[in-house]
Design a protein around this motif. Structure first.
Motif, PDB file in Angstrom:
ATOM      1  N   CYS A 124       0.844  -1.167  -0.112  1.00  0.00           N
ATOM      2  CA  CYS A 124       0.016  -0.003   0.030  1.00  0.00           C
ATOM      3  C   CYS A 124       0.665   1.277  -0.061  1.00  0.00           C
ATOM      4  O   CYS A 124       0.277   2.454  -0.218  1.00  0.00           O
ATOM      5  N   SER A 125       2.094   1.230   0.130  1.00  0.00           N
ATOM      6  CA  SER A 125       2.997   2.455   0.419  1.00  0.00           C
ATOM      7  C   SER A 125       2.461   3.227   1.202  1.00  0.00           C
ATOM      8  O   SER A 125       2.055   2.910   2.419  1.00  0.00           O
ATOM      9  N   SER A 126       2.429   4.627   0.840  1.00  0.00           N
ATOM     10  CA  SER A 126       2.322   5.664   1.681  1.00  0.00           C
ATOM     11  C   SER A 126       0.550   5.924   1.980  1.00  0.00           C
ATOM     12  O   SER A 126       0.366   6.906   2.635  1.00  0.00           O
ATOM     13  N   GLY A 127      -0.163   4.911   1.542  1.00  0.00           N
ATOM     14  CA  GLY A 127      -1.494   5.033   2.040  1.00  0.00           C
ATOM     15  C   GLY A 127      -2.670   5.521   0.937  1.00  0.00           C
ATOM     16  O   GLY A 127      -3.842   5.380   1.287  1.00  0.00           O
ATOM     17  N   GLU A 128      -2.323   6.048   0.005  1.00  0.00           N
ATOM     18  CA  GLU A 128      -3.314   6.774  -0.931  1.00  0.00           C
ATOM     19  C   GLU A 128      -4.266   5.395  -1.432  1.00  0.00           C
ATOM     20  O   GLU A 128      -5.658   5.820  -1.469  1.00  0.00           O
ATOM     21  N   GLU A 129      -3.901   4.400  -1.493  1.00  0.00           N
ATOM     22  CA  GLU A 129      -4.877   3.497  -2.095  1.00  0.00           C
ATOM     23  C   GLU A 129      -5.873   3.052  -1.037  1.00  0.00           C
ATOM     24  O   GLU A 129      -7.056   3.091  -1.189  1.00  0.00           O
ATOM     25  N   PRO A 130      -5.538   2.405   0.143  1.00  0.00           N
ATOM     26  CA  PRO A 130      -6.502   2.029   1.150  1.00  0.00           C
ATOM     27  C   PRO A 130      -7.365   3.179   1.607  1.00  0.00           C
ATOM     28  O   PRO A 130      -8.512   3.071   1.567  1.00  0.00           O
ATOM     29  N   TYR A 131      -6.730   4.544   1.688  1.00  0.00           N
ATOM     30  CA  TYR A 131      -7.671   5.771   2.025  1.00  0.00           C
ATOM     31  C   TYR A 131      -8.621   5.861   0.829  1.00  0.00           C
ATOM     32  O   TYR A 131      -9.833   6.390   1.162  1.00  0.00           O
ATOM     33  N   GLY A 132      -8.170   5.791  -0.308  1.00  0.00           N
ATOM     34  CA  GLY A 132      -8.858   6.152  -1.649  1.00  0.00           C
ATOM     35  C   GLY A 132     -10.162   4.941  -1.578  1.00  0.00           C
ATOM     36  O   GLY A 132     -11.089   5.418  -1.920  1.00  0.00           O
ATOM     37  N   VAL A 133      -9.974   3.803  -1.249  1.00  0.00           N
ATOM     38  CA  VAL A 133     -10.977   2.659  -1.162  1.00  0.00           C
ATOM     39  C   VAL A 133     -11.875   3.062  -0.077  1.00  0.00           C
ATOM     40  O   VAL A 133     -13.238   3.070  -0.219  1.00  0.00           O
ATOM     41  N   ALA A 134     -11.334   3.578   1.143  1.00  0.00           N
ATOM     42  CA  ALA A 134     -12.103   3.786   2.209  1.00  0.00           C
ATOM     43  C   ALA A 134     -13.110   5.198   1.939  1.00  0.00           C
ATOM     44  O   ALA A 134     -14.123   5.055   2.362  1.00  0.00           O
ATOM     45  N   ILE A 135     -12.752   6.004   1.022  1.00  0.00           N
ATOM     46  CA  ILE A 135     -13.561   7.046   0.579  1.00  0.00           C
ATOM     47  C   ILE A 135     -14.712   6.421  -0.191  1.00  0.00           C
ATOM     48  O   ILE A 135     -15.931   6.990  -0.220  1.00  0.00           O
ATOM     49  N   ILE A 136     -14.400   5.693  -1.198  1.00  0.00           N
ATOM     50  CA  ILE A 136     -15.329   5.078  -1.693  1.00  0.00           C
ATOM     51  C   ILE A 136     -16.420   4.394  -1.170  1.00  0.00           C
ATOM     52  O   ILE A 136     -17.641   4.332  -1.127  1.00  0.00           O
ATOM     53  N   ILE A 137     -16.109   3.333  -0.056  1.00  0.00           N
ATOM     54  CA  ILE A 137     -16.803   2.814   0.952  1.00  0.00           C
ATOM     55  C   ILE A 137     -17.892   3.717   1.415  1.00  0.00           C
ATOM     56  O   ILE A 137     -19.072   3.735   1.619  1.00  0.00           O
ATOM     57  N   LEU A 138     -17.390   4.815   2.170  1.00  0.00           N
ATOM     58  CA  LEU A 138     -18.097   5.835   2.987  1.00  0.00           C
ATOM     59  C   LEU A 138     -19.184   6.410   2.034  1.00  0.00           C
ATOM     60  O   LEU A 138     -20.396   6.651   2.464  1.00  0.00           O
ATOM     61  N   GLU A 139     -18.713   6.693   0.806  1.00  0.00           N
ATOM     62  CA  GLU A 139     -19.613   7.235  -0.304  1.00  0.00           C
ATOM     63  C   GLU A 139     -20.785   6.360  -0.442  1.00  0.00           C
ATOM     64  O   GLU A 139     -22.047   6.883  -0.245  1.00  0.00           O
ATOM     65  N   SER A 140     -20.666   5.093  -0.777  1.00  0.00           N
ATOM     66  CA  SER A 140     -21.411   4.089  -0.966  1.00  0.00           C
ATOM     67  C   SER A 140     -22.506   3.831   0.281  1.00  0.00           C
ATOM     68  O   SER A 140     -23.745   3.625   0.170  1.00  0.00           O
ATOM     69  N   MET A 141     -21.802   3.822   1.612  1.00  0.00           N
ATOM     70  CA  MET A 141     -22.584   3.787   2.628  1.00  0.00           C
ATOM     71  C   MET A 141     -23.704   4.694   2.971  1.00  0.00           C
ATOM     72  O   MET A 141     -24.825   4.553   3.219  1.00  0.00           O
ATOM     73  N   LYS A 142     -23.299   6.083   2.675  1.00  0.00           N
ATOM     74  CA  LYS A 142     -23.980   7.232   2.672  1.00  0.00           C
ATOM     75  C   LYS A 142     -25.256   6.892   1.599  1.00  0.00           C
ATOM     76  O   LYS A 142     -26.420   7.095   2.017  1.00  0.00           O
ATOM     77  N   LYS A 143     -24.841   6.608   0.413  1.00  0.00           N
ATOM     78  CA  LYS A 143     -25.957   6.446  -0.579  1.00  0.00           C
ATOM     79  C   LYS A 143     -26.910   5.478  -0.426  1.00  0.00           C
ATOM     80  O   LYS A 143     -27.914   5.786  -0.765  1.00  0.00           O
ATOM     81  N   ASN A 144     -26.374   4.273   0.099  1.00  0.00           N
ATOM     82  CA  ASN A 144     -27.133   3.200   0.432  1.00  0.00           C
ATOM     83  C   ASN A 144     -27.870   3.099   1.900  1.00  0.00           C
ATOM     84  O   ASN A 144     -28.520   2.129   2.325  1.00  0.00           O
ATOM     85  N   ASN A 145     -27.525   4.273   2.584  1.00  0.00           N
ATOM     86  CA  ASN A 145     -28.138   4.223   4.004  1.00  0.00           C
ATOM     87  C   ASN A 145     -27.769   3.149   4.784  1.00  0.00           C
ATOM     88  O   ASN A 145     -28.536   2.512   5.513  1.00  0.00           O
ATOM     89  N   ARG A 146     -26.494   2.878   4.892  1.00  0.00           N
ATOM     90  CA  ARG A 146     -26.050   1.607   5.921  1.00  0.00           C
ATOM     91  C   ARG A 146     -24.730   2.274   6.732  1.00  0.00           C
ATOM     92  O   ARG A 146     -23.912   1.965   6.767  1.00  0.00           O
ATOM     93  N   LYS A 147     -25.489   2.832   7.633  1.00  0.00           N
ATOM     94  CA  LYS A 147     -24.652   3.419   8.601  1.00  0.00           C
ATOM     95  C   LYS A 147     -23.926   2.537   9.589  1.00  0.00           C
ATOM     96  O   LYS A 147     -22.733   2.774   9.919  1.00  0.00           O
ATOM     97  N   MET A 148     -24.399   1.500   9.615  1.00  0.00           N
ATOM     98  CA  MET A 148     -23.942   0.568  10.552  1.00  0.00           C
ATOM     99  C   MET A 148     -23.345  -0.678   9.826  1.00  0.00           C
ATOM    100  O   MET A 148     -22.690  -1.738  10.605  1.00  0.00           O
ATOM    101  N   PHE A 149     -23.009  -0.443   8.696  1.00  0.00           N
ATOM    102  CA  PHE A 149     -22.319  -1.334   7.799  1.00  0.00           C
ATOM    103  C   PHE A 149     -20.720  -1.360   8.219  1.00  0.00           C
ATOM    104  O   PHE A 149     -20.171  -0.465   8.656  1.00  0.00           O
ATOM    105  N   ASP A 150     -20.241  -2.687   8.535  1.00  0.00           N
ATOM    106  CA  ASP A 150     -18.808  -2.904   8.910  1.00  0.00           C
ATOM    107  C   ASP A 150     -17.719  -3.238   7.872  1.00  0.00           C
ATOM    108  O   ASP A 150     -17.697  -3.992   7.329  1.00  0.00           O
ATOM    109  N   ALA A 151     -17.300  -1.851   7.500  1.00  0.00           N
ATOM    110  CA  ALA A 151     -16.286  -2.081   6.598  1.00  0.00           C
ATOM    111  C   ALA A 151     -14.748  -1.992   7.027  1.00  0.00           C
ATOM    112  O   ALA A 151     -14.465  -0.737   8.078  1.00  0.00           O
ATOM    113  N   LYS A 152     -13.799  -2.527   6.707  1.00  0.00           N
ATOM    114  CA  LYS A 152     -12.286  -2.412   7.383  1.00  0.00           C
ATOM    115  C   LYS A 152     -11.379  -2.786   6.119  1.00  0.00           C
ATOM    116  O   LYS A 152     -11.503  -3.734   5.378  1.00  0.00           O
TER     117      LYS A 152
END
Length: 287
Positions: A124-152
């Motif tokens: 993952c080097s300096s973290g751009e990839e995992p943080y970039g994926v985290a942003i995508i997940i957060l956007e999808s969670m908000k879009k699909n109203n999954r506030k309690m979704f467990d993403a790691k």
């Protein structure tokens, strides 16, 4: 071209003859206008070293010879681009891959029977990839109203220093150039004119740990494994072994995402099914 010929190629601008300087400038112009790479972000010494890699591969013994080779061999364009940008890290690099990843993640999250999502960002080097994926997940969670979704997301690398940089989560504005303005505003804190820090909301989804891809066993129970532009540094035998490790890491139905120039081979080629050949996305079949 022999070893002596490659050694004769200047390593600094100061060492260049007038003809070398002329064609080096033409190569820089080609890189800027044709490859659309901002040459100002690199030092001359770095560009010269990278050019020498391709000059050795194409048996060119001067900048003039390589410039002419580049203009008459269209396939060399992509190889030069990959060689120049191999150490460049930025958010959502290769946007077409990330658009596919957005669809994959959205399908996981909108499925109400799913309660969790696990992603491994290998190398993952300096973290751009995992943080970039985290942003995508957060956007999808908000879009699909999954506030309690467990993403790691687990970001792993063998380099302790880059992992410390990743944990800090501070990035130059150039590394954010692929991100829309609203995403930057939502998930980053502006520190100054050049630096932005990832917000705690994103950091909470990501864990970083030291991991040697070759020596250590793979992580387990993953839904997505991303290992992009890492395996190109290993020989074919080691690559084949790593593909099997990634297969072992994935849950049935999980996805493996490689770099644009990396191709699945060995036994893993029979085990995985191709999900998107162009973007190098493979899927572990459902058992």
């Amino acid at each position: 071209m022999g070893i002596s010929d490659i050694n004769k190629i200047p390593e600094t601008v100061e060492q260049m003859s007038s003809i070398d300087k002329l064609y080096y400038k033409r190569l820089l112009q080609y890189i800027k206008t044709t490859l659309k790479i901002d040459v100002t972000q690199y030092k001359d010494n770095y560009i010269i070293r990278r050019l020498k890699v391709r000059m050795k591969a194409t048996k060119c013994s001067s900048f003039k010879e390589y410039y002419e080779y580049l203009r008459t061999h269209p396939e060399e364009k992509e190889k030069l681009e990959e060689t120049l940008t191999v150490n460049v890290t930025e958010f959502w690099r290769d946007i077409t891959v990330y658009k596919e990843l957005m669809k994959i993640i959205d399908n996981f999250i909108k499925d109400k029977s799913r309660r969790k999502l696990r992603v491994w960002s290998a190398g993952c080097s300096s973290g751009e990839e995992p943080y970039g994926v985290a942003i995508i997940i957060l956007e999808s969670m908000k879009k699909n109203n999954r506030k309690m979704f467990d993403a790691k997301i687990t970001g792993t690398d063998i380099d302790k220093e880059v992992l410390n940089k990743a944990r800090r989560g501070v990035y130059h504005i150039k590394q954010l150039r692929n991100l829309p303005a609203n995403i930057i505003q939502k998930y980053f804190t502006k520190l100054n004119d050049e630096e932005y820090m990832i917000k705690p909301e994103v950091k909470r989804l990501v864990t970083f740990k030291i991991h040697d891809l070759i020596k250590d066993p793979p992580l387990k129970n993953m839904d997505i494994v991303m290992c992009r532009n890492v395996i190109i540094y290993f020989d074919k035998k080691t690559q084949a072994e790593l593909f099997l490790k990634f297969y072992e890491a994935l849950n049935p139905g999980g996805f493996l995402i490689l770099g644009k120039t990396e191709i699945l081979h060995g036994k893993a080629k029979e085990l995985f099914k191709t999900y998107n050949a162009r973007e190098r996305i493979y899927q572990k079949p459902l058992e």
